[in-house]
Design an enzyme around this catalytic site. Structure first.
Site, PDB file in Angstrom:
ATOM      1  CD  GLU A 129      -4.871  19.299  -5.585  1.00 40.81           C
ATOM      2  OE1 GLU A 129      -4.468  19.290  -7.662  1.00 40.81           O
ATOM      3  OE2 GLU A 129      -5.656  18.847  -6.182  1.00 40.81           O
TER       4      GLU A 129
ATOM      5  CD  GLU B 270      -6.177  15.815 -10.743  1.00 40.13           C
ATOM      6  OE1 GLU B 270      -5.075  15.446  -9.927  1.00 40.13           O
ATOM      7  OE2 GLU B 270      -7.539  16.289 -10.593  1.00 40.13           O
TER       8      GLU B 270
END
Length: 652
Positions: free
Chosen positions: A472, A251
């Site tokens: 996120e 990520e």
């Protein structure tokens, strides 16, 4: 009759030339093993395992210590020291010192010529690393003498740490004519990231610095860049904020956003941007772009856009770092059912250390204990939403269950500070990334989304004073390079707005009647069962939503002080509320502790989360010099040597 002076000089020279080479063991003053004057040599392949990651592939014999074969080098005390430096210094200054030593034991050889390492590199490392040797009562190694085995830049030296720094690659160089404020919106390798952060700190040296909080399992530095009006120092009532990216190696958006943010803060400060100057002059900001650099290497090998959903997620030990923190939430739910029990600053249970604890996790926990962080965000990828604690459901069998903290209102305010100014999070399109969170305003309680234990955000809240949210950044975990500029534009204002929310609520100093700061005093708010504690200077920060609050300050041996505080809805800075505590006549037993928790030894060292002194660290204790003159504890690493033990490492 004395001989003529020229004849005497010739005799001295002949005797000196015939004098056999000495061994350092017999001559601790160091008058031996001087490098030969000539630099021409026969190059051979570098075969030392400890030096396999050097920035070159060929060396020569004899080396600068007059070792004439691989067997002699590998059996030497100098080589053994390089092999165990990481353990001796607990990762400090490594691999830097090891590579510096390799430049002496296996000198760089190119085209039949030996190249010497740069003296200024050695001097810089010695200045930084000398305290680490002093801490274990070890002398600085003689073969790292910066004036004997190293040379000046004007003599053609090289940087033995160039591979660590990451040389400026062709595609990294800035086009000519661009201002120094230019930001290249691209993915950064580990070496490039380190270079950019250090270069940024150098450009803004009066308000920035880089420092390491530890190393990953594979030895990569966990490098932080800090911005403050006084880098490296905590200032009274100046709140501390941390932003962490890349906890999951695949990520990567958060990693890049923080690299860009560092450059942006530096550039805008230099350009005189009043907002950025005010922010850096009133806030201490710490950016850790990559918490999992080892996992990133796995993900980057597959490339942007091709990465699998989990490739590189874990660290090099195959541990999910966001499941590796102590589960304090279960203990919180148990304590919450006990009347009068404290459910904040919960100590780490001893059984946690029986499991596998990643070095990255341990570094973060030690970092939290070192700095009084107030606010934090962890940047992830895979969806478009902001989540906040608790992440673990209050009913373990329920995977999705709203499980608020006592500071639910404040956590929602912090989450909205990020989401409300993010153009994509506010996009009302049902087809957008993260469309399921539209009705919630793109924020959600973590356990209401999905429940898990061992998360970093819950640990922050329950073990320290710090409030952490999880962001996120988008549905693509490893976005293509062409998407990074737009991603930055979407998140720049959100990042700044979030950091600025650390100046909400109240702050102040708790002192006694003589003006002496009271460390670890408790600051309680009526109706919120979660206390925060004062820092060593007696200062505190209590994030609070607008409204009327009853605030109580108390400490062992002092009478509690109660104040009524009104926080207006539009107030954008923390109100100052100081407390002066008066001593109790009957002593500290009048202080209400709740259930007393005298936890076991904390392997992280230092004070416990409750501010009480922990029991002595046996590892730390063994590092002190022996009063009876016996050898220090680290001497056992060299007892296998039958001869030439490194007495040059002894200080006495």
């Amino acid at each position: 009759m004395p001989p003529p002076l020229p004849l005497l000089l010739l005799t001295v020279l002949v005797v000196a030339a015939a004098r056999p080479g000495c061994e350092f063991e017999r001559n601790p003053a160091g008058e031996c093993h001087r490098p030969p004057a000539a630099d021409s040599a026969t190059c051979v392949d570098l075969q030392l395992r400890t030096c396999s990651d050097a920035a070159y592939n060929h060396t020569t014999f004899p080396n600068l210590l007059q070792h004439r074969s691989w067997e002699v080098v590998e059996a030497s005390s100098e080589y053994i020291l390089l092999s165990v430096l990481h353990q001796l210094l607990e990762g400090q200054c490594n691999p830097d010192l090891r590579l510096l030593g390799c430049a002496v034991l296996a000198p760089r050889c190119e085209g039949g010529w030996v190249r010497r390492p740069c003296r200024h590199i050695c001097e810089g490392l010695r200045e930084v690393c000398q305290p680490a040797f002093d801490a274990i009562d070890m002398a600085w190694p003689y073969f790292l003498d910066c004036h004997r085995y190293f040379t000046r830049e004007d003599e053609g030296c090289y940087d033995p740490l160039e591979k660590l720094r990451g040389g400026l690659e062709a595609d990294e160089a800035l086009p000519s004519g661009l201002p120094p404020t230019f930001i290249r919106f691209s993915h950064h390798s580990y070496a490039q990231m380190v270079r950019v952060l250090r270069r940024t700190a150098s450009r803004c040296a009066h308000v920035a610095r880089t420092y390491s909080i530890g190393r990953s399992f594979d030895g990569r530095e966990l490098l932080v860049i800090e911005f403050s009006s006084r880098p490296g120092q905590h200032e009274l009532m100046e709140p501390e904020v941390k932003l962490i990216g890349n906890i999951h190696g695949n990520e990567v958006a958060g990693r890049e956003m923080l690299i860009y943010l560092a450059q942006y803060l530096c550039s805008e400060y230099l350009l005189g941007n009043p907002r950025i100057q005010r922010l850096l002059n009133t806030t201490r900001i710490h950016l850790l772009p990559s918490m999992n650099p080892d996992g990133y290497e796995v993900a980057a090998a597959e490339g942007a856009g091709y990465n699998g959903w989990t490739s590189g997620r874990q660290n090099a030990q195959n541990l999910d770092l966001n499941r590796n923190f102590p589960d304090l939430t279960s203990e919180y739910y148990r304590l919450a059912e006990t009347r009068g029990a404290r459910s904040d600053h919960i100590p780490i249970p001893q059984h946690y250390w029986w499991g596998k604890v990643a070095p990255e996790t341990k570094a973060i926990m030690k970092w939290m204990q070192t700095i009084p962080f107030v606010l934090s965000a962890s940047l992830h990828g895979g969806d478009l939403v902001v989540s906040y604690p608790f992440d673990f459901s209050k009913h373990p069998q329920e995977e999705k269950m709203f499980s608020p903290t006592p500071d639910e209102k404040m956590f929602k305010l912090l989450s909205r500070a990020y989401a409300d100014v993010h153009p994509m999070m506010m996009d009302r399109s049902e087809n957008r990334c993260g469309g399921n969170f539209l009705k919630r305003g793109s924020i959600i309680n973590g356990a209401d989304w999905y429940s898990f234990t061992g998360g970093m955000s819950d640990f922050n809240y329950l073990h320290t004073n710090c409030f952490e949210i999880t962001v996120e950044l988008g549905c693509v975990k490893f976005p293509p390079e062409e998407a990074l500029y737009i991603l930055w534009q979407h998140n720049k204002e959100s990042l700044l707005n979030f950091v600025e929310t650390v100046h909400r609520g109240i702050k102040g100093v708790v002192t006694d009647k003589f003006g002496k700061p009271v460390k670890n005093a408790r600051i309680s708010v009526k109706g919120i069962r979660h206390d925060i504690t004062t820092a060593p200077d007696g200062d505190y920060w209590r994030l609070l939503p607008p409204g009327i609050h009853i605030v109580i300050a108390q400490a062992p041996g002092y009478a509690k002080v109660i104040k009524k505080v009104i926080i207006p809805a539009r107030m954008k800075r923390a109100g100052r509320v100081d407390f002066i505590l008066q001593p109790l006549g009957m002593g500290p037993k009048n202080f209400i502790h709740g259930l007393r928790r005298t936890g076991p030894h904390d392997p992280l060292g230092g004070a416990s989360s409750l501010g009480e002194a922990t029991e002595p660290d046996p590892l730390r204790a063994r590092r002190q010099p022996s009063a009876d003159g016996s050898k220090p504890w680290w001497w056992s690493y060299f007892t296998s040597l039958s001869t030439h033990r490194p007495r040059w490492l002894l200080k006495y």
